[in-house]
Design a protein around this motif. Sequence first.
Motif, mmCIF file in Angstrom:
data_model
loop_
_atom_site.group_PDB
_atom_site.id
_atom_site.type_symbol
_atom_site.label_atom_id
_atom_site.label_comp_id
_atom_site.label_asym_id
_atom_site.label_seq_id
_atom_site.Cartn_x
_atom_site.Cartn_y
_atom_site.Cartn_z
ATOM 1 N N ALA A 125 0.866 -1.210 0.006
ATOM 2 C CA ALA A 125 -0.127 -0.011 -0.062
ATOM 3 C C ALA A 125 0.755 1.244 -0.066
ATOM 4 O O ALA A 125 0.372 2.338 -0.161
ATOM 5 C CB ALA A 125 -0.863 0.007 1.231
ATOM 6 N N THR A 126 2.111 1.080 -0.044
ATOM 7 C CA THR A 126 3.111 2.299 -0.053
ATOM 8 C C THR A 126 2.809 2.941 -1.197
ATOM 9 O O THR A 126 2.521 2.474 -2.227
ATOM 10 C CB THR A 126 4.470 1.884 0.377
ATOM 11 O OG1 THR A 126 5.012 0.907 -0.554
ATOM 12 C CG2 THR A 126 4.581 1.370 1.749
ATOM 13 N N PRO A 162 5.232 5.888 -3.569
ATOM 14 C CA PRO A 162 5.109 4.758 -4.420
ATOM 15 C C PRO A 162 5.598 3.439 -3.855
ATOM 16 O O PRO A 162 6.239 3.076 -3.043
ATOM 17 C CB PRO A 162 6.440 5.112 -5.558
ATOM 18 C CG PRO A 162 7.277 5.691 -4.702
ATOM 19 C CD PRO A 162 6.399 6.633 -3.546
ATOM 20 N N PRO A 163 4.721 2.392 -4.636
ATOM 21 C CA PRO A 163 5.084 0.937 -3.908
ATOM 22 C C PRO A 163 6.675 0.677 -3.884
ATOM 23 O O PRO A 163 7.441 1.084 -4.651
ATOM 24 C CB PRO A 163 4.558 0.072 -5.155
ATOM 25 C CG PRO A 163 3.513 0.909 -5.825
ATOM 26 C CD PRO A 163 4.249 2.271 -5.757
ATOM 27 N N SER A 164 6.930 -0.153 -3.155
ATOM 28 C CA SER A 164 8.325 -0.526 -2.668
ATOM 29 C C SER A 164 8.680 -1.929 -3.454
ATOM 30 O O SER A 164 7.879 -3.037 -3.141
ATOM 31 C CB SER A 164 8.617 -0.630 -1.090
ATOM 32 O OG SER A 164 9.806 -1.244 -0.969
ATOM 33 N N ALA A 165 9.465 -1.893 -4.353
ATOM 34 C CA ALA A 165 9.860 -3.237 -5.285
ATOM 35 C C ALA A 165 10.836 -4.055 -4.375
ATOM 36 O O ALA A 165 10.943 -5.129 -4.478
ATOM 37 C CB ALA A 165 10.717 -2.568 -6.648
ATOM 38 N N GLY A 166 11.661 -3.637 -3.416
ATOM 39 C CA GLY A 166 12.361 -4.172 -2.597
ATOM 40 C C GLY A 166 12.038 -4.571 -1.059
ATOM 41 O O GLY A 166 12.900 -4.906 -0.329
ATOM 42 N N ALA A 167 10.828 -4.573 -1.061
ATOM 43 C CA ALA A 167 10.204 -4.931 0.154
ATOM 44 C C ALA A 167 10.432 -6.472 0.461
ATOM 45 O O ALA A 167 10.576 -7.232 -0.328
ATOM 46 C CB ALA A 167 8.580 -4.581 0.232
#
Length: 291
Positions: free
Chosen positions: A56-57, A59-64
């Motif tokens: 839901a962040t 911009p979305p976090s690709a490295g989560a």
Amino acid sequence: MATTITTASRRLAGRGSATRRKRGPLGLLAWLCGMVFFLPVAWMVLTSLHSEPDAATNPPSAGAPLTFQGYREFFGVTSGVSPWPPLINSFSASVLSTLLVLVLSIPAAYALSIRPVRKWTDVMFFFLSTKMLPAVAGLLPVYLIAQNAGMLDNITLLIILYTSMNLPIAVWMMRSFLSEVPLEILEAASIDGAGLPTALSRIVAPVVAPGIAATALICFIFSWNELLFARVLTGVVSSTAPVFLTSFVTSQGLFLAKVCAAAVCVSLPVLIAGYAAQDKLVQGLSLGAVK
């Protein structure tokens, strides 16, 4: 003589290199177009492997960090709601309606192409005209008929609807495929005493097998993805996978990780079917092309 051959080979090599130079930008453009269509799917898969706060962040976090929590919720490990009944309903309705469409469309296309009936163009236009009415315009009459017939929330109703919805497309596709069948082999079969069922099953079907596979796959995809009629005409017993997918959008909000996980799982049967029949699909869709 040797000089002439050498000159001709150099000209051919020059033309080949020029052709490769021309195809280079086109190939790059094709790869870019493919990436444009693939990136949303890849992002959906990546989002399905994130936790809800990370998904839901903005911009979305690709490295989560990656997790299978969304898939566990889809399969009911934490919620207790099983997705298997809707998936089985979708599979049953899609497969059975596709089989019925093939059984009905192949003889019809045979009559419109190999053994053309009188005024066959009017027949083809009639099939096409049935797709001109928006589906939502026929929703209320279909609902009233199903209600009076006691067929609401019944998988048989969906099979009948999907068959009638996909039959015009299948007839048009199969006619174009059957038009490529050489008439000589059918004439030879008729001389040998082969009837219509034998000609269709042993002669026509093997020749147009790629076309049949392409038609079946497209009808299966249309049936699997259908939402409008399934949403209105089904309930608890015969709800399909797309209807089950909409249940993840609740009044509490849109849970992106869970919705993406559900969308990936619902899309897998279509992707598997397309991958398994990709060679037949390419041959079928290119049947009748300029050679």
